[in-house]
Scaffold this motif. Structure first.
Motif, mmCIF file in Angstrom:
data_model
loop_
_atom_site.group_PDB
_atom_site.id
_atom_site.type_symbol
_atom_site.label_atom_id
_atom_site.label_comp_id
_atom_site.label_asym_id
_atom_site.label_seq_id
_atom_site.Cartn_x
_atom_site.Cartn_y
_atom_site.Cartn_z
ATOM 1 N N THR A 103 0.826 -1.204 0.000
ATOM 2 C CA THR A 103 0.000 0.000 0.000
ATOM 3 C C THR A 103 0.863 1.259 0.000
ATOM 4 N N GLN A 104 0.264 2.338 -0.469
ATOM 5 C CA GLN A 104 0.939 3.629 -0.422
ATOM 6 C C GLN A 104 1.242 4.008 1.026
ATOM 7 N N LYS A 105 0.338 3.698 1.914
ATOM 8 C CA LYS A 105 0.519 4.023 3.336
ATOM 9 C C LYS A 105 1.749 3.318 3.907
ATOM 10 N N SER A 106 1.956 2.054 3.556
ATOM 11 C CA SER A 106 3.127 1.319 4.043
ATOM 12 C C SER A 106 4.427 1.988 3.593
ATOM 13 N N VAL A 107 4.476 2.379 2.330
ATOM 14 C CA VAL A 107 5.687 3.016 1.806
ATOM 15 C C VAL A 107 5.885 4.377 2.461
ATOM 16 N N SER A 108 4.820 5.149 2.578
ATOM 17 C CA SER A 108 4.948 6.489 3.176
ATOM 18 C C SER A 108 5.408 6.392 4.629
ATOM 19 N N THR A 109 4.901 5.412 5.362
ATOM 20 C CA THR A 109 5.324 5.218 6.757
ATOM 21 C C THR A 109 6.808 4.885 6.822
ATOM 22 N N TYR A 110 7.257 3.973 5.956
ATOM 23 C CA TYR A 110 8.674 3.604 5.915
ATOM 24 C C TYR A 110 9.553 4.818 5.611
ATOM 25 N N LEU A 111 9.098 5.643 4.678
ATOM 26 C CA LEU A 111 9.878 6.811 4.266
ATOM 27 C C LEU A 111 9.817 7.958 5.275
ATOM 28 N N GLY A 112 8.823 7.916 6.148
ATOM 29 C CA GLY A 112 8.664 9.001 7.107
ATOM 30 C C GLY A 112 8.078 10.257 6.483
ATOM 31 N N VAL A 113 7.240 10.056 5.466
ATOM 32 C CA VAL A 113 6.556 11.182 4.829
ATOM 33 C C VAL A 113 5.053 10.949 4.970
ATOM 34 N N THR A 114 4.289 12.001 4.765
ATOM 35 C CA THR A 114 2.840 11.835 4.859
ATOM 36 C C THR A 114 2.347 11.006 3.675
#
Length: 154
Positions: A17-28
């Motif tokens: 999911t986009q949410k998983s990647v954004s969480t890993y990257l530390g971005v919204t």
């Protein structure tokens, strides 16, 4: 293909999911969505982190070198791999090539090939040899799968 489209396809093929990647990257989530929309480009450090997250080379995300036509390579990977086995018969003794993942191909193919080009009825493989020069190998398409299902968002 542009970076944002590559990123979107790689993420979807990985079923992440986009949410998983954004969480890993530390971005919204919205910032990450903008990366995939192409409205903003991530800094180089973020591109590197994305590649690390998906366990692929940065060049795969950027479409550099061998990865310039990555989607075509993935579509015809069986033909390419069988041709490589014919040309380099020791490969199956070293590597398991039965149904390799995108990650495995992204690591393996740049070690063997300088580039792959496609024409209407031919795939040309440019092998790397010990002197770092290219050897074109013409591979007829033959009966390749061209009726593969396309992801609905493509």
């Amino acid at each position: 293909m542009q970076f944002n489209k590559r990123l979107n396809l790689i993420r979807k093929r990985s079923k992440i999911t986009q949410k998983s990647v954004s969480t890993y990257l530390g971005v919204t989530l919205r910032t990450y969505q903008r990366y995939e929309e192409g409205t903003i480009e991530p800094p180089l450090s973020t591109v590197s982190a994305i590649a690390k997250y998906f366990d692929i080379p940065v060049d795969c995300l950027l479409g550099n070198g061998l990865f310039a036509n990555w989607e075509d390579i993935l579509l015809h990977k069986d033909i390419i791999l069988s041709s490589l086995v014919e040309l380099l018969p020791a490969i199956p003794q070293i590597l398991n090539l039965s149904n390799p993942s995108e990650k495995q191909l992204a690591r393996l193919l740049p070690a063997l090939l300088a580039k792959v080009t496609f024409t209407e009825d031919t795939i040309s493989l440019y092998l790397l040899n010990s002197s770092e020069s290219e050897i074109p190998v013409e591979v007829p398409f033959g009966e390749c799968q061209t009726d593969l299902p396309v992801h609905p968002s493509v």
